[in-house]
Design an enzyme around this catalytic site. Structure first.
Site, PDB file in Angstrom:
ATOM      1  N   TYR A   1      12.390   8.554 -13.196  1.00 17.09           N
ATOM      2  CA  TYR A   1      11.483   9.643 -13.565  1.00 17.09           C
ATOM      3  C   TYR A   1      10.327   9.058 -14.376  1.00 17.09           C
ATOM      4  CZ  TYR A   1      10.360  14.474 -15.160  1.00 17.09           C
ATOM      5  OH  TYR A   1       9.757  15.673 -15.418  1.00 17.09           O
ATOM      6  N   CYS A   2       9.097   9.323 -13.927  1.00 19.15           N
ATOM      7  CA  CYS A   2       7.881   8.905 -14.659  1.00 19.15           C
ATOM      8  C   CYS A   2       7.915   7.389 -14.885  1.00 19.15           C
ATOM      9  CB  CYS A   2       7.755   9.708 -15.949  1.00 19.15           C
ATOM     10  SG  CYS A   2       6.179   9.487 -16.803  1.00 19.15           S
ATOM     11  N   VAL A   3       7.759   6.942 -16.132  1.00 16.61           N
ATOM     12  CA  VAL A   3       7.746   5.493 -16.382  1.00 16.61           C
ATOM     13  C   VAL A   3       9.104   4.881 -16.071  1.00 16.61           C
ATOM     14  CG1 VAL A   3       8.331   5.727 -18.843  1.00 16.61           C
ATOM     15  CG2 VAL A   3       7.109   3.710 -18.055  1.00 16.61           C
TER      16      VAL A   3
ATOM     17  N   GLY B   1      10.728   5.630 -13.484  1.00 15.83           N
ATOM     18  CA  GLY B   1      10.593   5.345 -12.065  1.00 15.83           C
ATOM     19  C   GLY B   1       9.775   4.097 -11.809  1.00 15.83           C
TER      20      GLY B   1
END
Length: 612
Positions: A349-351, A353
């Site tokens: 998720y987000c960073v 990811g």
């Protein structure tokens, strides 16, 4: 009964309109002003004392210098040619004249021209909802003069030729911050609602507001920690992050949580979630109704989650390689020890990811093939169109940030929280400034905003690597990122990828996520959810909210993909579940935490409870 010139009001109506802005009890009002000044003194002391003791150093000079430098480039364009400068001044003067003419016409009792106001707020602007903004000639004039000025300033940025895109982006961002800050809705004497409340309470709202301001500066250790929710109503493990499970692993940078099964059989492949370390993992487990983690467990996943440390001085040298080895790869080892499985589905998720994508490229070179599918939630791997956060990234700003992190070994959590709040300052800063410190009202309890304020520190090595390699140099997508002595390439990531973007995301724009799809070496399913960075992801099917778009392979032009995409109502979660099941739907008996390895405590663990 005679009529006045102000909107055709009768004399009695006009008197009543004026009366609501007159102080009824001057003595009590004066007393409350004195009490307000006393509380303001406490706020000032809370701000000054940490600086006098040397515990806090102001970091205002660097961003101010960058803003001045950015505006210098903008003014250089407009002032270098006298005709351009005159044209800009004429447009502003013309706007003011329209507002003035409208006000004069109104005061004389004339009818507004067709089309109503000479300039109206944009749709969705909640600042001017009070009827007095349109009914009262004075406040209407203030509103329209402000809107004319703000739009003129924005046009100066948009129409300035010769600016590079980064400078234009920064100038637009800074203009928006200044415009939001100077809105008449933010000041007592220019906001009719605030004015009325202050008069009606004889200034007691100001006393409460200054008291809250002092408390929030004290809570921030000398910096303002803006109160966005009633924090007293929430507790991690009690009514947040409630999904039952156990901590089954702990390293210097992460705890690994395994959740209790709720089905008799589960998918053979366990699910490992790598959340961002900017804020905390329980955005995926806010409460039972909103929890993606609980929902995934109910669908038959054996769910493991990485809960990152809230770093301190000890973690200053922990960079991306450490977060991969001691976080993600340690998580894979823990999953294998707890379940005996070497094949895993992974979510980033987000960073988190972005870290997962880089780790997959590294592990592919090292021959570690345990992750069989990768799902990315609002994740960027290419930063060409990286949104407003790029405003904070250039060589000068990163160098200044690295200098500030050098002493403690980390970036203070409130710095990152402020940066994110600034991306939507009209929603996440100024409404709370007005509500808390001018109206003197406690914010309402809201689990999402509690999570938003539960900020985390950034280890110096990790944050510097991220900003330089991703935002500044875009090394990951271009095959230049170096990890563990290797130059990694996303082309080596050949496993199936489910890449979720959010249509209104201002942190990982949908266009940016779409562009990143082309760099993976295997099949990519691109899905675009409705709403933004959080609500687009945390969208339980039971709520039947928003929508998502699918359109096969993410190739070609983004706008063309969107135009031809199929819109589907509701949550994307079941679509993702079907995608996972299509890759491997084998089932085994449910796995319970502690069956094969020791447990270290109940979920949600200890790392998530550490506050800044």
């Amino acid at each position: 009964m005679s009529k006045t010139a102000d909107s055709g009001k009768t004399d009695s109506e006009q008197a009543s309109s004026v009366e609501q802005y007159l102080v009824k009890d001057p003595e009590r009002f004066a007393l409350n002003l004195a009490r307000m000044v006393e509380q303001a003194g406490k706020a000032a002391s809370a701000w000054i004392e940490p600086r006098e003791r040397g515990e806090l150093r102001d970091g205002v000079s660097e961003p101010m210098a960058d803003m001045v430098k950015t505006f210098s480039k903008l003014t250089e364009y407009w002032l270098s040619d006298p005709s351009r400068a005159l044209e800009a001044q004429t447009r502003l003067f013309s706007g003011y004249m329209n507002v003035w003419s409208s006000a004069i016409l109104r005061m004389s009792g004339g009818e507004q021209p067709s089309g109503g106001e000479s300039i109206a707020p944009e749709k969705g602007d909640k600042r001017f909802q009070d009827p007095e903004w349109g009914r009262n000639a004075f406040f209407d004039f203030l509103k329209q003069a402000y809107l004319v000025t703000a739009r003129w300033a924005n046009d100066l940025v948009e129409h300035a030729e010769g600016l590079d895109e980064h400078t234009r982006h920064k100038a637009s961002f800074y203009v928006r911050q200044i415009s939001n800050a100077l809105s008449p809705s933010n000041f007592i004497l220019t906001n009719p609602e605030l004015f009325r409340e202050t008069v009606a309470s004889n200034g007691e709202n100001l006393v409460r507001g200054m008291k809250m301001l002092a408390e929030d500066i004290q809570a921030g250790g000398g910096d303002l920690k803006l109160r966005q929710s009633d924090h007293s109503q929430f507790e991690i493990g009690r009514n947040l992050a409630m999904t039952p499970g156990k901590v089954v692993g702990r390293s210097d940078v992460a705890e690994i949580i395994q959740y209790d099964p709720s089905t008799e059989t589960v998918l053979k492949r366990p699910l490992l979630i790598c959340p961002p370390w900017i804020n905390k993992f329980y955005i995926l487990d806010l409460n039972p109704q909103k929890s993606f983690i609980r929902w995934a467990v109910e669908q038959g996943h054996t769910v493991f989650v990485i809960s990152w440390i809230n770093p301190d001085e000890r973690h200053g040298m922990k960079g991306w390689e450490a977060y991969i080895r001691e976080g993600l790869q340690y998580g894979l080892d823990t999953v294998e020890a707890a379940t005996g499985e070497r094949e895993v589905n992974a979510i980033g998720y987000c960073v988190g990811g972005t870290l997962l994508a880089a780790a997959l490229a590294l592990l592919a070179q090292e021959g570690d093939e345990r992750i069989k599918t990768a799902t990315f939630f609002t994740t960027q791997v290419d930063f060409t169109h990286a949104g407003d956060l790029k405003v904070f990234v250039d060589e000068d700003q990163i160098a200044a940030l690295e200098r500030s992190m050098r002493g403690k070994g980390y970036l203070e959590g409130n710095k990152m929280a402020t940066a994110f709040n600034m991306l939507r300052s009209s929603d996440l800063i100024w409404p709370y400034v007005v509500n808390n410190y001018m109206r003197g009202k406690e914010p309402l309890p809201f689990d999402l905003l509690y999570w938003n304020a539960d900020s985390t520190r950034m280890s110096a090595a990790n944050h510097s690597f991220y900003l330089r390699n991703c935002y500044l140099e875009n090394n990951l997508s271009h095959g230049r990122m170096e990890l563990a002595g290797r130059t990694v390439s996303l082309g080596d990531v050949t496993i199936p990828v489910y890449n979720l973007a959010a249509r209104e995301d201002h942190i990982a724009p949908a266009r940016s996520v779409f562009l990143g799809c082309r760099y993976f070496g295997g099949p990519v399913e691109y899905v675009m959810a409705g709403s933004g960075h959080i609500a687009g992801v945390v969208n339980p099917p039971a709520q039947n909210k928003y929508q998502y778009w699918t359109n096969g392979k993410p190739a070609g032009d983004f706008d063309e993909w969107v135009a031809n995409a199929q819109e589907n109502t509701g949550s994307w979660w079941p679509h993702w579940q079907s995608w996972i099941a299509e890759r491997d739907n084998r089932k085994v008996a449910a796995r319970h935490p502690g069956a094969h390895t020791p447990t270290l405590g109940d979920a949600p663990g200890t790392y998530v409870r550490v506050r800044v």
